[in-house]
Design a protein around this motif. Structure first.
Motif, PDB file in Angstrom:
ATOM      1  N   TYR A 174      -9.654  -2.400   0.690  1.00 18.25           N
ATOM      2  CA  TYR A 174      -8.537  -2.594  -0.231  1.00 18.25           C
ATOM      3  C   TYR A 174      -8.423  -4.058  -0.649  1.00 18.25           C
ATOM      4  CZ  TYR A 174      -6.664   2.009   1.164  1.00 18.25           C
ATOM      5  OH  TYR A 174      -6.471   3.340   1.411  1.00 18.25           O
ATOM      6  N   GLN A 175      -7.922  -4.239  -1.863  1.00 18.90           N
ATOM      7  CA  GLN A 175      -7.538  -5.558  -2.348  1.00 18.90           C
ATOM      8  C   GLN A 175      -6.234  -5.416  -3.121  1.00 18.90           C
ATOM      9  OE1 GLN A 175     -10.553  -8.363  -3.912  1.00 18.90           O
ATOM     10  NE2 GLN A 175     -11.951  -6.600  -3.938  1.00 18.90           N
ATOM     11  N   VAL A 176      -5.398  -6.427  -3.031  1.00 19.56           N
ATOM     12  CA  VAL A 176      -4.185  -6.462  -3.839  1.00 19.56           C
ATOM     13  C   VAL A 176      -4.514  -7.202  -5.127  1.00 19.56           C
ATOM     14  CG1 VAL A 176      -1.779  -7.183  -3.987  1.00 19.56           C
ATOM     15  CG2 VAL A 176      -2.729  -6.469  -1.781  1.00 19.56           C
ATOM     16  N   MET A 177      -4.208  -6.584  -6.255  1.00 20.77           N
ATOM     17  CA  MET A 177      -4.536  -7.154  -7.561  1.00 20.77           C
ATOM     18  C   MET A 177      -3.283  -7.737  -8.207  1.00 20.77           C
ATOM     19  SD  MET A 177      -7.632  -6.284  -7.184  1.00 20.77           S
ATOM     20  CE  MET A 177      -8.305  -6.915  -8.726  1.00 20.77           C
ATOM     21  N   ALA A 178      -3.483  -8.775  -8.999  1.00 18.04           N
ATOM     22  CA  ALA A 178      -2.348  -9.465  -9.619  1.00 18.04           C
ATOM     23  C   ALA A 178      -1.691  -8.636 -10.719  1.00 18.04           C
ATOM     24  CB  ALA A 178      -2.812 -10.801 -10.190  1.00 18.04           C
ATOM     25  N   ASP A 179      -2.470  -7.816 -11.422  1.00 14.30           N
ATOM     26  CA  ASP A 179      -1.919  -6.992 -12.503  1.00 14.30           C
ATOM     27  C   ASP A 179      -2.842  -5.801 -12.717  1.00 14.30           C
ATOM     28  OD1 ASP A 179      -4.104  -7.800 -14.284  1.00 14.30           O
ATOM     29  OD2 ASP A 179      -3.042  -9.724 -14.472  1.00 14.30           O
ATOM     30  N   TRP A 180      -2.600  -5.059 -13.809  1.00 17.22           N
ATOM     31  CA  TRP A 180      -3.382  -3.836 -14.073  1.00 17.22           C
ATOM     32  C   TRP A 180      -4.462  -4.045 -15.122  1.00 17.22           C
ATOM     33  CZ3 TRP A 180      -3.418   0.732 -11.499  1.00 17.22           C
ATOM     34  CH2 TRP A 180      -2.438   0.905 -10.531  1.00 17.22           C
ATOM     35  N   SER A 181      -4.772  -5.287 -15.433  1.00 19.74           N
ATOM     36  CA  SER A 181      -5.820  -5.548 -16.410  1.00 19.74           C
ATOM     37  C   SER A 181      -7.195  -5.340 -15.784  1.00 19.74           C
ATOM     38  CB  SER A 181      -5.712  -6.981 -16.936  1.00 19.74           C
ATOM     39  OG  SER A 181      -5.958  -7.915 -15.896  1.00 19.74           O
ATOM     40  N   ALA A 182      -8.201  -5.165 -16.633  1.00 21.25           N
ATOM     41  CA  ALA A 182      -9.562  -4.910 -16.146  1.00 21.25           C
ATOM     42  C   ALA A 182     -10.122  -6.101 -15.374  1.00 21.25           C
ATOM     43  CB  ALA A 182     -10.474  -4.569 -17.320  1.00 21.25           C
ATOM     44  N   ASN A 183      -9.718  -7.302 -15.752  1.00 21.33           N
ATOM     45  CA  ASN A 183     -10.245  -8.518 -15.113  1.00 21.33           C
ATOM     46  C   ASN A 183      -9.197  -9.208 -14.241  1.00 21.33           C
ATOM     47  OD1 ASN A 183     -12.829  -8.333 -16.460  1.00 21.33           O
ATOM     48  ND2 ASN A 183     -11.770  -9.008 -18.329  1.00 21.33           N
ATOM     49  N   SER A 184      -8.355  -8.417 -13.622  1.00 22.64           N
ATOM     50  CA  SER A 184      -7.268  -8.970 -12.814  1.00 22.64           C
ATOM     51  C   SER A 184      -7.796  -9.815 -11.649  1.00 22.64           C
ATOM     52  CB  SER A 184      -6.400  -7.837 -12.275  1.00 22.64           C
ATOM     53  OG  SER A 184      -5.469  -8.324 -11.334  1.00 22.64           O
ATOM     54  N   ALA A 185      -7.065 -10.856 -11.338  1.00 19.47           N
ATOM     55  CA  ALA A 185      -7.353 -11.662 -10.149  1.00 19.47           C
ATOM     56  C   ALA A 185      -6.814 -10.933  -8.918  1.00 19.47           C
ATOM     57  CB  ALA A 185      -6.696 -13.030 -10.280  1.00 19.47           C
ATOM     58  N   THR A 186      -7.309 -11.328  -7.758  1.00 20.72           N
ATOM     59  CA  THR A 186      -6.805 -10.754  -6.512  1.00 20.72           C
ATOM     60  C   THR A 186      -5.656 -11.605  -5.970  1.00 20.72           C
ATOM     61  OG1 THR A 186      -8.437 -11.980  -5.217  1.00 20.72           O
ATOM     62  CG2 THR A 186      -9.029  -9.744  -5.930  1.00 20.72           C
ATOM     63  N   VAL A 187      -4.864 -10.969  -5.128  1.00 24.92           N
ATOM     64  CA  VAL A 187      -3.715 -11.649  -4.517  1.00 24.92           C
ATOM     65  C   VAL A 187      -3.954 -11.726  -3.011  1.00 24.92           C
ATOM     66  CG1 VAL A 187      -1.235 -11.457  -4.037  1.00 24.92           C
ATOM     67  CG2 VAL A 187      -2.129 -10.845  -6.302  1.00 24.92           C
ATOM     68  N   PRO A 188      -3.713 -12.862  -2.376  1.00 24.03           N
ATOM     69  CA  PRO A 188      -3.913 -12.953  -0.923  1.00 24.03           C
ATOM     70  C   PRO A 188      -3.076 -11.918  -0.176  1.00 24.03           C
ATOM     71  CG  PRO A 188      -3.621 -15.132  -1.878  1.00 24.03           C
ATOM     72  CD  PRO A 188      -3.298 -14.155  -2.961  1.00 24.03           C
ATOM     73  N   PHE A 189      -3.661 -11.301   0.809  1.00 17.09           N
ATOM     74  CA  PHE A 189      -2.975 -10.274   1.603  1.00 17.09           C
ATOM     75  C   PHE A 189      -1.676 -10.808   2.190  1.00 17.09           C
ATOM     76  CE2 PHE A 189      -2.099  -8.429   5.770  1.00 17.09           C
ATOM     77  CZ  PHE A 189      -2.076  -7.070   5.481  1.00 17.09           C
ATOM     78  N   GLU A 190      -1.722 -12.045   2.671  1.00 15.27           N
ATOM     79  CA  GLU A 190      -0.578 -12.630   3.359  1.00 15.27           C
ATOM     80  C   GLU A 190       0.619 -12.845   2.448  1.00 15.27           C
ATOM     81  OE1 GLU A 190      -3.626 -13.794   3.329  1.00 15.27           O
ATOM     82  OE2 GLU A 190      -4.347 -13.387   5.362  1.00 15.27           O
ATOM     83  N   SER A 191       0.395 -12.848   1.132  1.00 17.09           N
ATOM     84  CA  SER A 191       1.490 -13.125   0.202  1.00 17.09           C
ATOM     85  C   SER A 191       2.342 -11.889  -0.090  1.00 17.09           C
ATOM     86  CB  SER A 191       0.934 -13.675  -1.114  1.00 17.09           C
ATOM     87  OG  SER A 191       0.180 -12.677  -1.792  1.00 17.09           O
ATOM     88  N   VAL A 192       1.944 -10.734   0.439  1.00 22.35           N
ATOM     89  CA  VAL A 192       2.647  -9.480   0.145  1.00 22.35           C
ATOM     90  C   VAL A 192       3.585  -9.129   1.285  1.00 22.35           C
ATOM     91  CG1 VAL A 192       2.401  -7.010  -0.326  1.00 22.35           C
ATOM     92  CG2 VAL A 192       0.724  -8.642  -1.240  1.00 22.35           C
ATOM     93  N   ASN A 193       4.837  -8.819   0.955  1.00 26.37           N
ATOM     94  CA  ASN A 193       5.807  -8.341   1.943  1.00 26.37           C
ATOM     95  C   ASN A 193       5.688  -6.824   2.007  1.00 26.37           C
ATOM     96  OD1 ASN A 193       8.122  -7.370   3.307  1.00 26.37           O
ATOM     97  ND2 ASN A 193       9.297  -9.192   2.723  1.00 26.37           N
ATOM     98  N   TRP A 194       4.954  -6.327   3.003  1.00 23.39           N
ATOM     99  CA  TRP A 194       4.656  -4.894   3.065  1.00 23.39           C
ATOM    100  C   TRP A 194       5.866  -4.061   3.443  1.00 23.39           C
ATOM    101  CZ3 TRP A 194       0.625  -2.919   0.773  1.00 23.39           C
ATOM    102  CH2 TRP A 194      -0.454  -3.775   0.493  1.00 23.39           C
ATOM    103  N   LYS A 195       6.869  -4.671   4.082  1.00 26.46           N
ATOM    104  CA  LYS A 195       8.111  -3.931   4.326  1.00 26.46           C
ATOM    105  C   LYS A 195       8.828  -3.649   3.010  1.00 26.46           C
ATOM    106  CE  LYS A 195       9.018  -5.541   9.062  1.00 26.46           C
ATOM    107  NZ  LYS A 195       9.982  -6.236   9.954  1.00 26.46           N
TER     108      LYS A 195
END
Length: 409
Positions: A291-312
């Motif tokens: 899995y990767q977290v993506m910055a947006d839904w565009s075809a060339n989206s950048a990835t987002v660091p896992f640690e930056s996401v509040n999974w709760k």
């Protein structure tokens, strides 16, 4: 495919989508067959205008006498309640009475001729209504040829009117197989009341192509059928949408396949099981699934660091993130994806999990269709083995087939 099997298939429908003339036909379904008054056909005015504009000669009469096609039309109308035209038997009575009363009288012949053409136009418009609830991605996939001028001029130009109206009334092999079997049952039972389930089947089968290569996903039997020129050439089990997220009815066209696809997790899965398992297993679980977290839904989206996401917050629905799964052995679409344009982003795909195909009830997906044998399906589409040479996502623009999904009631 046997007729008994065709009758066992249950197709789906939803809210009505009506073509010109269909609303009138639906109203007429309530008219008792035994009624004695003549029906005022809604198509009579347009038919008269076409006869006048094109100076049409009689097509149902020759030398003042009814043709074989006239008798054939009566027979078609008698069974037309199965096609959705409830007033058909009454129209057949009117036409037979009109034919008996002509006695070579030109005016009576003209009146009977236009009555028959008006009934034929109404019948054709009835069987060419779009299927209720069907998503037609392209207008051309809707039943075509429902205008009065198309119907009458096509009949007038046909080398054999008998063959022409038989072909039009057949609709497609699946439709005619279901209808003919039910008509035979009704006659044997001495009833004019069709089985409501068969009427539902016919409503849904009406939009199936009559020729060419096409794919039919029948959600009721949870099978995919591959057709060539109206004949089934192969089939396989599929996993379809569950009751909460059913596979919708769609008619579209498949132009290409994708090797080693990414999988973009739906939002309800991200905030549901993915967030829950990520909270329990942390980054190790997340990375193990590719899995990767993506910055947006565009075809060339950048990835987002896992640690930056509040999974709760993701699990609580306060934060929405795009989770993409890379190609690999755990990818939920395995190696092959078969997309086609549609507003709900439904597609066919491979799957690494083969166990559920042994189940009797295979309604287990989130709406998309998992294939029992994606490789075999690809061979049918491409005419060769669908073998990706690389691990990265790759598109192959070399297949073309109509796709249709039909759902259960």
């Amino acid at each position: 495919m046997s007729i008994s099997f065709l009758k066992s298939i249950t197709f789906a429908s939803a809210a009505a989508l009506v073509a010109p003339g269909a609303a009138v036909a639906a109203d007429q379904a309530a008219v008792p067959v035994a009624a004695t008054q003549a029906l005022a056909l809604p198509t009579a005015g347009s038919v008269a205008a076409i006869y006048n504009q094109y100076k049409m000669k009689p097509i149902w009469f020759r030398n003042g006498a009814p043709t074989v096609a006239a008798t054939q039309l009566v027979q078609i109308l008698r069974r037309s309640p199965l096609d959705g035209l409830g007033s058909g038997p009454q129209l057949a009575d009117q036409i037979e009475a009109a034919m008996r009363s002509t006695n070579g009288n030109p005016a009576a012949v003209d009146a009977a001729e236009q009555l028959m053409s008006s009934a034929w136009v109404l019948y054709v418009q009835t069987i060419k209504r779009p299927t209720p609830g069907m998503i037609y991605q392209y207008e051309v996939l809707k039943p075509q040829g429902g205008r009065t001028d198309q119907i009458l001029l096509g009949a007038a130009a046909a080398p054999s009117l008998e063959a022409y109206i038989s072909s039009v009334a057949a609709v497609n092999p699946i439709y005619s197989g279901i209808r003919d079997a039910e008509w035979a049952r009704m006659q044997a039972a001495g009833t004019m009341t069709p089985d409501p389930k068969i009427l539902a089947n016919l409503e849904r089968a009406r939009s199936i192509p009559s020729r060419g290569r096409f794919v039919l996903v029948d959600v009721a039997s949870q099978r995919l059928f591959m057709y060539e020129n109206g004949a089934p050439v192969d089939s396989m089990k599929v996993i379809v949408g569950d009751t909460k997220l059913p596979t919708p009815m769609i008619a579209s066209v498949m132009y290409y396949i994708t090797y080693n696809p990414y999988w973009n997790a739906p939002d309800h899965l991200v905030k549901g099981p993915i967030a829950a398992k990520t909270l329990a297993g942390g980054k190790k679980y997340f990375d193990s699934m590719g899995y990767q977290v993506m910055a947006d839904w565009s075809a060339n989206s950048a990835t987002v660091p896992f640690e930056s996401v509040n999974w709760k917050d993701v699990a609580a629905g306060k934060t929405h993130v795009r989770v993409r799964q890379d190609p690999g052995p755990k990818n939920f679409m395995a190696q092959l994806k078969y997309p086609f344009a549609n507003p709900q982003d439904i597609y066919l795909h491979d799957t690494p999990e083969k166990g559920p195909f042994s189940l009797a009830n295979r309604a287990r997906s989130n709406g998309c269709v998992r294939l029992e044998d994606a490789q075999r399906f690809g061979r049918w589409l491409l005419g060769r083995e669908p073998s990706p040479r690389e691990r990265r996502p790759r598109f192959r623009f070399s297949c073309h087939a109509a796709f249709q999904s039909t759902s259960p009631t």
